[in-house]
Design a protein around this motif. Structure first.
Motif, PDB file in Angstrom:
ATOM      1  N   GLN A 161       1.085  -1.538   0.328  1.00  0.00           N
ATOM      2  CA  GLN A 161       0.326   0.347   0.375  1.00  0.00           C
ATOM      3  C   GLN A 161       1.126   1.772  -0.012  1.00  0.00           C
ATOM      4  O   GLN A 161       0.724   1.959  -0.578  1.00  0.00           O
ATOM      5  CB  GLN A 161      -0.608   0.137   1.238  1.00  0.00           C
ATOM      6  CG  GLN A 161      -2.235  -1.278   1.166  1.00  0.00           C
ATOM      7  CD  GLN A 161      -3.253  -0.389  -0.052  1.00  0.00           C
ATOM      8  OE1 GLN A 161      -3.717   0.205  -0.642  1.00  0.00           O
ATOM      9  NE2 GLN A 161      -3.816  -1.726  -0.136  1.00  0.00           N
ATOM     10  N   SER A 162       1.935   1.202   0.573  1.00  0.00           N
ATOM     11  CA  SER A 162       2.803   2.789   0.642  1.00  0.00           C
ATOM     12  C   SER A 162       2.963   2.761  -0.754  1.00  0.00           C
ATOM     13  O   SER A 162       3.477   3.767  -1.009  1.00  0.00           O
ATOM     14  CB  SER A 162       4.185   2.357   2.213  1.00  0.00           C
ATOM     15  OG  SER A 162       5.018   2.794   1.749  1.00  0.00           O
ATOM     16  N   ALA A 163       3.611   1.625  -1.559  1.00  0.00           N
ATOM     17  CA  ALA A 163       4.646   1.380  -2.155  1.00  0.00           C
ATOM     18  C   ALA A 163       3.827   1.933  -3.852  1.00  0.00           C
ATOM     19  O   ALA A 163       3.680   2.954  -4.554  1.00  0.00           O
ATOM     20  CB  ALA A 163       4.401  -0.112  -3.075  1.00  0.00           C
ATOM     21  N   ARG A 164       1.858   1.520  -3.575  1.00  0.00           N
ATOM     22  CA  ARG A 164       0.827   2.109  -4.486  1.00  0.00           C
ATOM     23  C   ARG A 164       0.853   3.944  -4.421  1.00  0.00           C
ATOM     24  O   ARG A 164       0.659   4.617  -5.478  1.00  0.00           O
ATOM     25  CB  ARG A 164      -0.202   1.439  -4.045  1.00  0.00           C
ATOM     26  CG  ARG A 164      -1.260   2.144  -5.111  1.00  0.00           C
ATOM     27  CD  ARG A 164      -2.591   0.948  -4.375  1.00  0.00           C
ATOM     28  NE  ARG A 164      -3.079   1.456  -3.130  1.00  0.00           N
ATOM     29  CZ  ARG A 164      -3.429   2.814  -2.560  1.00  0.00           C
ATOM     30  NH1 ARG A 164      -4.009   3.691  -3.710  1.00  0.00           N
ATOM     31  NH2 ARG A 164      -3.642   3.156  -1.609  1.00  0.00           N
ATOM     32  N   LEU A 165       0.991   4.540  -2.943  1.00  0.00           N
ATOM     33  CA  LEU A 165       0.542   5.141  -2.916  1.00  0.00           C
ATOM     34  C   LEU A 165       1.701   6.233  -3.476  1.00  0.00           C
ATOM     35  O   LEU A 165       1.522   7.239  -4.091  1.00  0.00           O
ATOM     36  CB  LEU A 165       0.950   6.070  -0.895  1.00  0.00           C
ATOM     37  CG  LEU A 165      -0.544   5.650  -0.327  1.00  0.00           C
ATOM     38  CD1 LEU A 165      -0.469   6.010   0.836  1.00  0.00           C
ATOM     39  CD2 LEU A 165      -2.048   6.312  -0.947  1.00  0.00           C
ATOM     40  N   THR A 166       3.102   6.257  -3.320  1.00  0.00           N
ATOM     41  CA  THR A 166       4.144   6.904  -3.725  1.00  0.00           C
ATOM     42  C   THR A 166       4.518   6.794  -5.891  1.00  0.00           C
ATOM     43  O   THR A 166       4.251   7.815  -6.137  1.00  0.00           O
ATOM     44  CB  THR A 166       5.764   6.196  -3.408  1.00  0.00           C
ATOM     45  OG1 THR A 166       5.853   6.316  -2.341  1.00  0.00           O
ATOM     46  CG2 THR A 166       6.426   6.903  -3.944  1.00  0.00           C
ATOM     47  N   CYS A 167       3.931   5.387  -5.828  1.00  0.00           N
ATOM     48  CA  CYS A 167       3.276   5.317  -7.354  1.00  0.00           C
ATOM     49  C   CYS A 167       2.618   6.144  -7.962  1.00  0.00           C
ATOM     50  O   CYS A 167       3.154   6.864  -9.473  1.00  0.00           O
ATOM     51  CB  CYS A 167       3.882   3.864  -7.980  1.00  0.00           C
ATOM     52  SG  CYS A 167       5.180   3.326  -7.124  1.00  0.00           S
ATOM     53  N   GLU A 168       1.545   6.379  -7.613  1.00  0.00           N
ATOM     54  CA  GLU A 168       0.575   6.788  -7.985  1.00  0.00           C
ATOM     55  C   GLU A 168       0.838   8.132  -7.936  1.00  0.00           C
ATOM     56  O   GLU A 168      -0.219   9.443  -8.535  1.00  0.00           O
ATOM     57  CB  GLU A 168      -0.738   6.716  -7.005  1.00  0.00           C
ATOM     58  CG  GLU A 168      -1.365   5.517  -7.332  1.00  0.00           C
ATOM     59  CD  GLU A 168      -2.550   4.975  -6.849  1.00  0.00           C
ATOM     60  OE1 GLU A 168      -3.220   3.766  -7.449  1.00  0.00           O
ATOM     61  OE2 GLU A 168      -2.944   5.683  -5.863  1.00  0.00           O
ATOM     62  N   LEU A 170       7.323   2.552   7.146  1.00  0.00           N
ATOM     63  CA  LEU A 170       7.161   1.853   6.152  1.00  0.00           C
ATOM     64  C   LEU A 170       7.364   2.463   4.543  1.00  0.00           C
ATOM     65  O   LEU A 170       6.724   3.048   3.969  1.00  0.00           O
ATOM     66  CB  LEU A 170       6.573   1.069   5.574  1.00  0.00           C
ATOM     67  CG  LEU A 170       5.421   0.040   6.313  1.00  0.00           C
ATOM     68  CD1 LEU A 170       4.667  -0.738   5.956  1.00  0.00           C
ATOM     69  CD2 LEU A 170       7.343  -0.645   7.126  1.00  0.00           C
ATOM     70  N   SER A 171       8.581   3.586   5.091  1.00  0.00           N
ATOM     71  CA  SER A 171       9.277   4.815   4.047  1.00  0.00           C
ATOM     72  C   SER A 171       8.276   5.539   4.486  1.00  0.00           C
ATOM     73  O   SER A 171       7.829   5.756   5.409  1.00  0.00           O
ATOM     74  CB  SER A 171       8.538   4.448   2.968  1.00  0.00           C
ATOM     75  OG  SER A 171       9.344   5.287   1.793  1.00  0.00           O
ATOM     76  N   HIS A 172       8.237   6.935   4.005  1.00  0.00           N
ATOM     77  CA  HIS A 172       7.211   8.288   3.911  1.00  0.00           C
ATOM     78  C   HIS A 172       5.546   7.972   3.798  1.00  0.00           C
ATOM     79  O   HIS A 172       5.474   7.541   3.339  1.00  0.00           O
ATOM     80  CB  HIS A 172       8.154   9.313   2.674  1.00  0.00           C
ATOM     81  CG  HIS A 172       7.369   8.498   0.872  1.00  0.00           C
ATOM     82  ND1 HIS A 172       9.248   7.927   0.628  1.00  0.00           N
ATOM     83  CD2 HIS A 172       7.352   8.541   0.234  1.00  0.00           C
ATOM     84  CE1 HIS A 172       8.451   7.345  -0.232  1.00  0.00           C
ATOM     85  NE2 HIS A 172       7.246   8.516  -1.100  1.00  0.00           N
ATOM     86  N   HIS A 177       3.434  18.056   2.480  1.00  0.00           N
ATOM     87  CA  HIS A 177       1.814  17.883   2.066  1.00  0.00           C
ATOM     88  C   HIS A 177       2.303  15.715   2.565  1.00  0.00           C
ATOM     89  O   HIS A 177       2.881  15.388   1.574  1.00  0.00           O
ATOM     90  CB  HIS A 177       1.927  17.665   0.453  1.00  0.00           C
ATOM     91  CG  HIS A 177       2.585  19.398   0.454  1.00  0.00           C
ATOM     92  ND1 HIS A 177       1.617  20.090   0.002  1.00  0.00           N
ATOM     93  CD2 HIS A 177       3.421  20.507   0.503  1.00  0.00           C
ATOM     94  CE1 HIS A 177       1.639  21.308   0.087  1.00  0.00           C
ATOM     95  NE2 HIS A 177       2.990  21.247   0.321  1.00  0.00           N
ATOM     96  N   PRO A 178       1.192  15.769   3.344  1.00  0.00           N
ATOM     97  CA  PRO A 178       0.523  14.303   2.841  1.00  0.00           C
ATOM     98  C   PRO A 178       0.020  13.226   2.832  1.00  0.00           C
ATOM     99  O   PRO A 178      -0.619  14.613   2.225  1.00  0.00           O
ATOM    100  CB  PRO A 178       0.274  14.588   5.733  1.00  0.00           C
ATOM    101  CG  PRO A 178      -0.697  15.723   5.019  1.00  0.00           C
ATOM    102  CD  PRO A 178       0.890  16.424   4.137  1.00  0.00           C
ATOM    103  N   PHE A 179       0.004  12.271   2.706  1.00  0.00           N
ATOM    104  CA  PHE A 179      -0.670  11.533   1.610  1.00  0.00           C
ATOM    105  C   PHE A 179      -1.874  11.663   2.314  1.00  0.00           C
ATOM    106  O   PHE A 179      -2.600  12.384   3.164  1.00  0.00           O
ATOM    107  CB  PHE A 179      -0.577   9.925   1.284  1.00  0.00           C
ATOM    108  CG  PHE A 179       0.489  10.093   0.634  1.00  0.00           C
ATOM    109  CD1 PHE A 179       0.758  10.382  -0.560  1.00  0.00           C
ATOM    110  CD2 PHE A 179       1.525   8.652   0.850  1.00  0.00           C
ATOM    111  CE1 PHE A 179       2.379  10.169  -1.342  1.00  0.00           C
ATOM    112  CE2 PHE A 179       2.735   8.679   0.235  1.00  0.00           C
ATOM    113  CZ  PHE A 179       3.076   9.161  -0.777  1.00  0.00           C
ATOM    114  N   SER A 180      -3.310  11.407   1.504  1.00  0.00           N
ATOM    115  CA  SER A 180      -5.089  12.342   1.348  1.00  0.00           C
ATOM    116  C   SER A 180      -5.464  10.752   2.494  1.00  0.00           C
ATOM    117  O   SER A 180      -5.384  11.313   3.164  1.00  0.00           O
ATOM    118  CB  SER A 180      -5.362  11.837   0.159  1.00  0.00           C
ATOM    119  OG  SER A 180      -5.546  11.354   0.030  1.00  0.00           O
ATOM    120  N   SER A 181      -4.273   9.817   2.936  1.00  0.00           N
ATOM    121  CA  SER A 181      -5.172   9.305   3.065  1.00  0.00           C
ATOM    122  C   SER A 181      -4.875   9.155   4.868  1.00  0.00           C
ATOM    123  O   SER A 181      -4.764   8.407   5.696  1.00  0.00           O
ATOM    124  CB  SER A 181      -4.622   7.292   3.253  1.00  0.00           C
ATOM    125  OG  SER A 181      -3.561   7.024   2.449  1.00  0.00           O
TER     126      SER A 181
END
Length: 364
Positions: A77-84, A197-199, A215-219
């Motif tokens: 999920q962490s990887a998905r957030l960054t890649c998106e 799990l990273s940033h 700026h944090p991810f929206s989740s």
């Protein structure tokens, strides 16, 4: 994005490896003298194992490194957030030049697995771009790697051609940030830790709209503890709320800045001093590696101490320090050390610095 581990494939420099064929990487180590390739193979064996968990190690920047057991699902999920966020797509080239014993390196591999990136492998070093003569779509580096790359024209050119570069694992000083701001690609400072799990947040360092705020991810939901340390609620990557040791300020738009670590506060004569703030002010006048730490003092409780790697016109530095820092922030002693201790992930080893300050007999 492929979040099914059993269906994932690693594309390594154009060649595809699945869970059934990763043993070929083990065979390659006999013909390719690269311990780093073996580390990658061992991580992939662990990744494709049936267990939903994997063990990761903290950096140990403020104490003894510890091991954590985390869910592979949350790493994906962490990887998905960054890649998106970075709009990475299958086939994009991604550079792995971070040690695989820490979360930063592991997550580069997981991003490649989840997004189908073409992973380019380089043994971690101070000059990861030395032998790369083609553009990269994504890379993750520590500040020292970026700084070193900027000193070599060919490496600086390669750095400027990385479409998306994220920088983590340590503070980015003002001088380095100024150089980065002149580059044409997209470069971000990251905020996170092993436990997240990273940033979980990024800060743009260049372009038309650079930012001083993360700026944090929206989740991700953020708040502050009574000690003004950051509390992270990131259900996609953490099972519970995480109370950090990072002293922070959160703004109305949800962005934030980090002022320093709670355990990096020196209480000297009843006055609390944030180590990172003092180091930031001293950075422009000290051209060698240094660190602010403390030693035990009978009168003050803790005395501010400057560790510096070599005797570099110390008297001049003393005079400059007096002009830059208020009296209560000025080091009471300067300790000459052979080298400033760093952790394996490139952060100043604060615990080792305190030991050096208290044990050293070479004080000025």
């Amino acid at each position: 994005m492929n979040l099914k581990r059993e269906e994932q494939r690693l594309v390594l420099e154009g060649k595809i490896y699945s869970s059934e064929t990763i043993d070929q990487l083990s065979e390659l180590k006999d013909s390719t003298p690269s311990p780093f390739l073996k580390e990658l193979y061992l991580f992939l064996k662990d990744w494709f194992a049936p267990s939903p968990y994997i063990t990761v190690q903290t950096s140990g920047s403020t104490g003894v490194p510890k091991q954590l057991t985390v869910l592979k699902e949350q790493m994906m999920q962490s990887a998905r957030l960054t890649c998106e966020f970075l709009q990475l797509e299958a086939g994009d080239t991604a550079l792995l030049c971070m040690p695989l014993q820490y979360i930063a390196g592991k997550m580069v591999v997981v991003r490649a697995l989840v997004a189908g990136l073409n992973l380019i492998l380089r043994t971690p070093s101070g000059h990861p771009l030395a032998n790369i003569n083609f553009p990269l779509k994504f890379a993750a580096m520590v500040p020292l790697q970026v700084y070193n790359s900027l000193q070599i024209p060919e490496e600086k050119e390669c750095l400027s051609q990385i479409k998306n570069l994220i920088i983590g694992g340590g503070a980015i000083d003002a001088t380095l940030e100024k150089e980065i701001s002149q580059l044409p690609n997209m470069i971000y400072s990251t905020y996170g830790m092993t436990e997240t799990l990273s940033h979980i947040a990024l800060r743009r360092l260049n372009g038309a709209k650079p930012s001083a705020h993360y700026h944090p991810f929206s989740s991700v939901d953020l708040s502050l503890s009574p000690d003004n340390t950051l509390i992270i609620n990131a259900p996609l990557v953490c099972c519970t709320k995480l109370i950090t040791n990072d002293v922070a300020e959160i703004f109305e738009d949800g962005t934030f800045i980090i002022l320093g670590r709670k355990d990096n506060i020196i209480n000297s004569g009843g006055i609390k001093i944030q180590i990172e703030k003092v180091e930031q002010l001293l950075q422009p006048i000290i051209p060698v590696n240094f660190a602010i730490t403390s030693r035990v003092d009978e009168r003050l409780g803790e005395a501010i101490t400057l560790l510096i790697e070599q005797t570099f016109i110390l008297e001049t530095i003393k005079e400059k320090i007096k002009k830059i820092l208020p009296k209560y922030q000025q080091p009471k002693e300067i300790v000459i050390v052979k080298e400033i201790p760093f952790t394996g992930s490139g952060k100043i080893d604060r615990a080792a610095c305190r030991l050096l300050a208290n044990k050293s007999k070479t004080k000025i």
